[in-house]
Scaffold this active site. Structure first.
Site, PDB file in Angstrom:
ATOM      1  N   PRO A 161       0.742  -1.136  -0.007  1.00  0.00           N
ATOM      2  CA  PRO A 161       0.068   0.064   0.023  1.00  0.00           C
ATOM      3  C   PRO A 161       0.766   1.233   0.034  1.00  0.00           C
ATOM      4  CG  PRO A 161       0.045  -1.096   2.142  1.00  0.00           C
ATOM      5  CD  PRO A 161       0.672  -2.019   1.068  1.00  0.00           C
ATOM      6  N   PRO A 162       0.264   2.503  -0.382  1.00  0.00           N
ATOM      7  CA  PRO A 162       1.058   3.527  -0.306  1.00  0.00           C
ATOM      8  C   PRO A 162       1.649   4.071   1.130  1.00  0.00           C
ATOM      9  CG  PRO A 162      -1.143   3.786  -1.332  1.00  0.00           C
ATOM     10  CD  PRO A 162      -1.244   2.635  -0.642  1.00  0.00           C
ATOM     11  N   GLY A 163       2.767   4.428   0.987  1.00  0.00           N
ATOM     12  CA  GLY A 163       3.575   5.032   2.283  1.00  0.00           C
ATOM     13  C   GLY A 163       4.555   3.807   2.928  1.00  0.00           C
ATOM     14  N   GLY A 171       7.174   2.322   2.367  1.00  0.00           N
ATOM     15  CA  GLY A 171       8.482   2.574   1.982  1.00  0.00           C
ATOM     16  C   GLY A 171       8.974   1.915   0.749  1.00  0.00           C
ATOM     17  N   LYS A 172       8.112   1.613  -0.289  1.00  0.00           N
ATOM     18  CA  LYS A 172       8.730   0.806  -1.474  1.00  0.00           C
ATOM     19  C   LYS A 172       9.889   1.671  -2.022  1.00  0.00           C
ATOM     20  CE  LYS A 172       4.748   0.632  -3.101  1.00  0.00           C
ATOM     21  NZ  LYS A 172       4.077   1.336  -2.062  1.00  0.00           N
ATOM     22  N   THR A 173       9.474   3.114  -2.488  1.00  0.00           N
ATOM     23  CA  THR A 173      10.633   3.790  -2.947  1.00  0.00           C
ATOM     24  C   THR A 173      12.005   4.009  -2.235  1.00  0.00           C
ATOM     25  OG1 THR A 173       8.688   4.946  -4.108  1.00  0.00           O
ATOM     26  CG2 THR A 173      10.860   6.098  -4.199  1.00  0.00           C
ATOM     27  N   HIS A 226     -24.747  12.626  21.026  1.00  0.00           N
ATOM     28  CA  HIS A 226     -24.511  11.971  19.591  1.00  0.00           C
ATOM     29  C   HIS A 226     -23.224  11.078  20.122  1.00  0.00           C
ATOM     30  CE1 HIS A 226     -24.588  11.025  15.391  1.00  0.00           C
ATOM     31  NE2 HIS A 226     -23.468  10.645  15.703  1.00  0.00           N
ATOM     32  N   GLU A 227     -22.237  11.937  20.329  1.00  0.00           N
ATOM     33  CA  GLU A 227     -20.839  11.248  20.874  1.00  0.00           C
ATOM     34  C   GLU A 227     -20.832  10.215  21.953  1.00  0.00           C
ATOM     35  OE1 GLU A 227     -18.808  11.197  18.388  1.00  0.00           O
ATOM     36  OE2 GLU A 227     -19.803  12.719  17.360  1.00  0.00           O
ATOM     37  N   HIS A 280     -22.368   6.763  20.909  1.00  0.00           N
ATOM     38  CA  HIS A 280     -21.346   5.891  20.286  1.00  0.00           C
ATOM     39  C   HIS A 280     -20.574   5.344  21.494  1.00  0.00           C
ATOM     40  CE1 HIS A 280     -21.888   6.909  16.016  1.00  0.00           C
ATOM     41  NE2 HIS A 280     -21.878   8.277  16.264  1.00  0.00           N
TER      42      HIS A 280
END
Length: 640
Positions: free
Chosen positions: A196-198, A200-202, A417-418, A421
């Site tokens: 996935p992006p980010g 560390g492939k590059t 509301h919170e 949750h």
């Protein structure tokens, strides 16, 4: 480069020579008008003249008796010679210089020859293809990196030990091939870094360049694709020609999905330029001509879109997965990024790593940077644990919007509301612990309840998914119970969206519906562009589609009923949470438990926080977001 430079040097020298031929040096002679010259001759001041056609030069004696040189252009004056002789001027007449015949032809034809030469030069460049076509279109843009160019080593890469081991073998193969070939092994031709992006492939590719003692070329997949058909293929040929000259070497192609997508994809059969480029890449990697000593290392976060011919053995022999780091990996990554940051004594890397599950390497780097910026904002010399906590909340929940004006009624509705949750999450055993609850706007939301898993999770159970649905419905149910049916607001829009998506996945992808069974009813939505139509995507009958919708509705309704039951039975606790949220604005998970247990909350007031030399408590650092659910990655419902 040398040939082009030599050509322009020759052209410059030729132009300078022609210019000098038409320029007569005047030395230090005085420019004189013809009338002044005649006056000086009549006065007897001119001593000597030299006549060359219409050009006259010579010497005269001024009023002080000093000899001076002069020159001028004279008109056709038939009396000039007689006037000079009458005034006893010494006259020397020179014949005009004869220009050689060949030189005269060259002078007259020089502009035309110059234009023809420039035209031939550009035509040869256009026909050069991969050797540097016109304007460099056909020339590879691969950059040859050296060990002195922003060198990155494997010490700078953490959290992906298996990927490092795979690429380390490639580097060792290049350094000492006999170690592997003595048993009949062959050097791999391609390594594909997937993740996935980010993650560390590059960065891993840069580390390969820093560790390899061989030439390293770097290029992006988008550098091959142009508007002209054939340019990308030409660049691929030129890149491999350069690589073969420097073999053994490594070529790193970042974002290879830009030119390696499935052939024939899209409306109309796809892009001809991209397909020509991909075909050339396939042939160069493993075609009729052997390609030894050149290893292609590529990176992509979309392996599902790549052409199958690119992934077969003989081309990309190895596919290395670079995923999000686990707890130990996050500790190592944080240590790498904390090397350049002065840390306070209360900073514990393991505590920060445990509080950032699911973070990628790029997000951890951003976390450290935000913490450093927060410490600098308040003028501190070191980065403290409070700075990291504030940075974590900013990255996960968004920036605080304390300046946003909310009425008391809106704050009260957001608090309930919170609180709905949070209270449902507390009474769901399989739910992740609550990290923070806030009614301060943060990011795009007016309030938030954020939950964090206690450890890394790679899958979810049926029980946890149903509880996530109930938690998502907790905000809407709380509004109905406290304010009435007609006072329900649009604050639960993201809750409804998350719950619907989660329920749909449970029914159609994960086989968690007893009526529909463990069957896949939709294909991967990421493959829509691979030439498949909508009808092929949704290959279900009308009756099955109605059953799918009914099951999704049943899952959400059951979650709604469960949330309503929990809040109805614990209505007093809901009032306690809402009042505490209105008073303190932000509550941590431990403080929510204290409220429900009837214990006093140990939390500094805003005035104390503001007077504390810029330091913020962990609780105030978390504030922000609205009664909507924010979903991070695949952990649906983890953030509300």
């Amino acid at each position: 480069m040398g040939k082009n430079l030599l050509l322009w040097v020759v052209i410059g020298l030729t132009m300078m020579s022609v210019f000098n031929m038409f320029t007569m040096p005047n030395g230090k002679s005085e420019a004189m008008t013809y009338s002044s010259f005649v006056d000086k001759v009549n006065q007897g001041m001119v001593e000597q003249v030299t006549i060359n056609e219409h050009h006259i030069s010579g010497q005269y004696r001024d009023l002080s008796g000093e000899m001076k040189s002069f020159s001028l252009q004279a008109p056709d004056d038939p009396n000039l010679m007689q006037r000079l002789l009458d005034n006893q001027v010494e006259v020397d007449v020179k014949a005009p210089a004869e220009v050689p015949f060949l030189l005269s032809i060259l002078i007259s034809w020089f502009p035309m020859l110059l234009l023809i030469g420039v035209w031939i030069f550009f035509m040869r460049q256009m026909q050069g293809g991969g050797k540097g076509g016109a304007m460099g279109f056909g020339k590879s843009k691969a950059k040859l990196l050296t060990e002195h160019t922003n060198r990155v080593t494997f010490e700078d890469v953490a959290g992906c030990d298996e990927a490092k081991q795979e690429v380390t073998e490639v580097i060792e193969f290049l350094r000492d091939p006999s170690k592997f070939t003595r048993l009949g092994g062959k050097i791999p031709k391609g390594v594909l870094l997937v993740g996935p992006p980010g993650t560390g492939k590059t960065l891993l590719g840069r580390a390969i360049a820093g560790e390899a003692e061989v030439p390293f070329f770097s290029i992006s997949g988008s550098d091959f694709v142009e508007m002209f058909v054939g340019v990308g293929a030409s660049r691929v040929r030129d890149m491999f020609e350069q690589a073969k000259k420097n073999a053994p070497c490594i070529v790193f192609v970042d974002e290879i999905d830009a030119m390696g997508r499935h052939r024939g994809a899209g409306v109309g059969g796809g892009n001809d330029e991209r397909e020509q480029t991909l075909n050339q890449m396939l042939v160069e990697m493993d075609g009729f001509e052997a390609n030894e000593g050149v290893i292609i290392v590529a990176a992509t976060n979309r392996p599902d879109v790549l052409d199958p011919a690119l992934l077969r053995p003989g081309r990309f022999d190895r596919q290395v997965v670079v995923g999000n780091p686990d707890l130990n990996g996050r500790v190592q990554i944080l240590k790498v990024h904390m090397k350049k940051v002065p840390l306070a004594s209360d900073v514990d890397v393991k505590v920060i790593a445990r509080g950032t599950p699911g973070f990628s390497g790029a997000e951890l780097a951003n976390l450290v940077n935000e913490a450093a910026l927060n410490a600098a904002r308040f003028g501190r010399d070191k980065v403290s644990a409070a700075d990291f906590d504030e940075a974590k909340d900013k990255v996960m929940m968004g920036t605080e919007r304390r300046s946003m004006a909310m009425t008391e009624d809106e704050k009260k509705l957001t608090a309930y509301h919170e609180g709905g949750h949070a209270l449902v999450a507390v009474h769901c055993p399989a739910s992740d612990p609550i990290h923070k609850m806030t009614i301060i706007p943060r990011g795009q939301a007016l309030g938030m309840v954020m939950r964090l898993p206690e450890k890394d999770e790679y899958s979810q159970s049926r029980e946890k998914m149903h509880e996530s649905l109930a938690i998502a419905m907790g905000g809407r149910v709380a509004e109905e119970l406290i304010f009435g049916y007609d006072k329900v607001t649009s604050g639960a829009s993201s809750d409804i969206q998350m719950a619907t998506n989660l329920a749909r996945n449970m029914v159609t992808k994960w086989g968690l519906s007893d009526k529909l069974g463990p069957l896949l009813y939709t294909e991967n939505e990421q493959e829509v562009f691979l030439g498949r139509s909508v009808a092929q995507q949704q290959h279900v009958s009308d009756e099955t589609a109605r059953l799918i919708d009914a099951e999704i509705r049943r899952f959400v309704d059951d979650a709604y009923d469960r949330a309503k039951k929990i809040l109805t039975e614990h209505l007093d606790d809901l009032h306690k949470l809402a009042q505490a949220a209105l008073e303190y604005e932000t509550l941590s998970g431990d403080e929510i438990n204290d409220v429900l247990a009837g214990k006093p909350i140990r939390q500094q007031s805003n005035e104390e926080d503001n007077s504390d030399s810029g330091a913020q408590s962990e609780d105030d650092a978390a504030v922000d977001i609205d009664g909507e659910i924010k979903v991070s990655g695949d952990e649906a419902g983890q953030t509300h």
